[in-house]
Design a protein around this motif. Structure first.
Motif, PDB file in Angstrom:
ATOM      1  N   MET A   1       0.854  -1.188   0.000  1.00 12.56           N
ATOM      2  CA  MET A   1       0.000   0.000   0.000  1.00 12.56           C
ATOM      3  C   MET A   1       0.886   1.232   0.000  1.00 12.56           C
ATOM      4  N   ARG A   2       0.366   2.265  -0.609  1.00  7.81           N
ATOM      5  CA  ARG A   2       1.095   3.519  -0.718  1.00  7.81           C
ATOM      6  C   ARG A   2       0.234   4.652  -0.160  1.00  7.81           C
ATOM      7  N   ARG A   3       0.858   5.520   0.633  1.00 10.62           N
ATOM      8  CA  ARG A   3       0.171   6.696   1.188  1.00 10.62           C
ATOM      9  C   ARG A   3       0.093   7.739   0.090  1.00 10.62           C
ATOM     10  N   VAL A   4      -1.132   8.141  -0.273  1.00  9.07           N
ATOM     11  CA  VAL A   4      -1.303   9.064  -1.392  1.00  9.07           C
ATOM     12  C   VAL A   4      -1.752  10.458  -0.971  1.00  9.07           C
ATOM     13  N   TYR A   5      -2.211  10.607   0.276  1.00  5.97           N
ATOM     14  CA  TYR A   5      -2.716  11.918   0.691  1.00  5.97           C
ATOM     15  C   TYR A   5      -2.788  11.988   2.204  1.00  5.97           C
ATOM     16  N   GLU A   6      -2.542  13.180   2.755  1.00  6.50           N
ATOM     17  CA  GLU A   6      -2.697  13.441   4.183  1.00  6.50           C
ATOM     18  C   GLU A   6      -3.856  14.413   4.377  1.00  6.50           C
ATOM     19  N   PRO A   7      -5.037  13.917   4.737  1.00 11.46           N
ATOM     20  CA  PRO A   7      -6.181  14.805   4.954  1.00 11.46           C
ATOM     21  C   PRO A   7      -5.988  15.655   6.197  1.00 11.46           C
ATOM     22  N   GLY A   8      -6.624  16.799   6.203  1.00  7.64           N
ATOM     23  CA  GLY A   8      -6.509  17.722   7.321  1.00  7.64           C
ATOM     24  C   GLY A   8      -7.400  17.379   8.497  1.00  7.64           C
ATOM     25  N   SER A   9      -8.409  16.540   8.266  1.00  5.04           N
ATOM     26  CA  SER A   9      -9.331  16.182   9.343  1.00  5.04           C
ATOM     27  C   SER A   9      -9.907  14.804   9.074  1.00  5.04           C
ATOM     28  N   LEU A  10     -10.507  14.251  10.095  1.00  4.27           N
ATOM     29  CA  LEU A  10     -11.143  12.947   9.952  1.00  4.27           C
ATOM     30  C   LEU A  10     -12.336  13.027   9.009  1.00  4.27           C
ATOM     31  N   MET A  11     -13.057  14.151   9.032  1.00  2.00           N
ATOM     32  CA  MET A  11     -14.204  14.317   8.143  1.00  2.00           C
ATOM     33  C   MET A  11     -13.758  14.325   6.676  1.00  2.00           C
ATOM     34  N   GLU A  12     -12.696  15.062   6.372  1.00  2.00           N
ATOM     35  CA  GLU A  12     -12.183  15.082   5.004  1.00  2.00           C
ATOM     36  C   GLU A  12     -11.738  13.681   4.592  1.00  2.00           C
ATOM     37  N   ALA A  13     -11.098  12.971   5.503  1.00  2.00           N
ATOM     38  CA  ALA A  13     -10.626  11.620   5.216  1.00  2.00           C
ATOM     39  C   ALA A  13     -11.789  10.697   4.875  1.00  2.00           C
ATOM     40  N   GLU A  14     -12.860  10.767   5.650  1.00  2.00           N
ATOM     41  CA  GLU A  14     -14.020   9.914   5.393  1.00  2.00           C
ATOM     42  C   GLU A  14     -14.660  10.247   4.045  1.00  2.00           C
ATOM     43  N   LEU A  15     -14.732  11.526   3.703  1.00  2.00           N
ATOM     44  CA  LEU A  15     -15.271  11.913   2.390  1.00  2.00           C
ATOM     45  C   LEU A  15     -14.419  11.356   1.254  1.00  2.00           C
ATOM     46  N   LEU A  16     -13.107  11.439   1.408  1.00  2.00           N
ATOM     47  CA  LEU A  16     -12.212  10.931   0.368  1.00  2.00           C
ATOM     48  C   LEU A  16     -12.289   9.415   0.254  1.00  2.00           C
ATOM     49  N   VAL A  51      -3.662   3.464  -0.541  1.00  2.00           N
ATOM     50  CA  VAL A  51      -4.278   2.608  -1.550  1.00  2.00           C
ATOM     51  C   VAL A  51      -3.234   1.614  -2.051  1.00  2.00           C
ATOM     52  N   ASP A  52      -3.694   0.578  -2.735  1.00  2.00           N
ATOM     53  CA  ASP A  52      -2.766  -0.372  -3.348  1.00  2.00           C
ATOM     54  C   ASP A  52      -1.890   0.355  -4.366  1.00  2.00           C
ATOM     55  N   ASN A  53      -0.675  -0.131  -4.542  1.00  2.00           N
ATOM     56  CA  ASN A  53       0.295   0.510  -5.435  1.00  2.00           C
ATOM     57  C   ASN A  53      -0.251   0.726  -6.843  1.00  2.00           C
ATOM     58  N   GLU A  54      -1.010  -0.240  -7.362  1.00  2.00           N
ATOM     59  CA  GLU A  54      -1.492  -0.117  -8.741  1.00  2.00           C
ATOM     60  C   GLU A  54      -2.568   0.959  -8.909  1.00  2.00           C
ATOM     61  N   HIS A  55      -3.183   1.385  -7.805  1.00  3.65           N
ATOM     62  CA  HIS A  55      -4.223   2.418  -7.873  1.00  3.65           C
ATOM     63  C   HIS A  55      -3.736   3.781  -7.378  1.00  3.65           C
ATOM     64  N   ALA A  56      -2.467   3.881  -7.023  1.00  5.64           N
ATOM     65  CA  ALA A  56      -1.953   5.110  -6.406  1.00  5.64           C
ATOM     66  C   ALA A  56      -2.097   6.328  -7.322  1.00  5.64           C
ATOM     67  N   GLU A  57      -1.712   6.194  -8.565  1.00  5.14           N
ATOM     68  CA  GLU A  57      -1.774   7.352  -9.477  1.00  5.14           C
ATOM     69  C   GLU A  57      -3.216   7.787  -9.734  1.00  5.14           C
ATOM     70  N   ALA A  58      -4.119   6.826  -9.935  1.00  4.75           N
ATOM     71  CA  ALA A  58      -5.534   7.166 -10.156  1.00  4.75           C
ATOM     72  C   ALA A  58      -6.116   7.830  -8.913  1.00  4.75           C
ATOM     73  N   ALA A  59      -5.756   7.341  -7.735  1.00  9.58           N
ATOM     74  CA  ALA A  59      -6.261   7.938  -6.495  1.00  9.58           C
ATOM     75  C   ALA A  59      -5.743   9.358  -6.325  1.00  9.58           C
ATOM     76  N   ARG A  60      -4.470   9.579  -6.609  1.00 15.83           N
ATOM     77  CA  ARG A  60      -3.918  10.941  -6.514  1.00 15.83           C
ATOM     78  C   ARG A  60      -4.638  11.894  -7.470  1.00 15.83           C
ATOM     79  N   GLN A  61      -4.920  11.419  -8.681  1.00 12.28           N
ATOM     80  CA  GLN A  61      -5.607  12.249  -9.673  1.00 12.28           C
ATOM     81  C   GLN A  61      -7.023  12.600  -9.199  1.00 12.28           C
TER      82      GLN A  61
END
Length: 86
Positions: A1-16, A51-61
């Motif tokens: 798994m690869r870390r693709v984003y650091e959300p600012g809050s738990l609410m933002e994280a749940e939305l993402l 996310v899994d490595n193969e989905h990292a770029e799509a998730a970042r986009q």
């Protein structure tokens, strides 16, 4: 798994997480259990959307498009009848 984003809050994280899931990308939120200790821990960098490595770029986009989106303005009146303006 690869870390693709650091959300600012738990609410933002749940939305993402929900948005990524709706696009067929399974995501995991790391640091969810650390949020309760924010009074004693540094507030930044606790949460991470992974996310899994193969989905990292799509998730970042998708996350970049989400962050760049502007709210849709509806045709609401400036005031409503019977509403007290303070």
């Amino acid at each position: 798994m690869r870390r693709v984003y650091e959300p600012g809050s738990l609410m933002e994280a749940e939305l993402l997480l929900a948005m990524l899931d709706s696009e067929g990308i399974a995501a995991h939120l790391s640091g969810r259990d650390l949020v309760g200790g924010m009074g004693e821990l540094p507030a930044m960098g606790l949460l991470g959307v992974c996310v899994d490595n193969e989905h990292a770029e799509a998730a970042r986009q998708l996350i970049a498009e989400y962050n760049a989106a502007l709210p849709m303005f509806s045709e609401e009146p400036d005031s409503y009848p019977g509403v007290l303006l303070c």
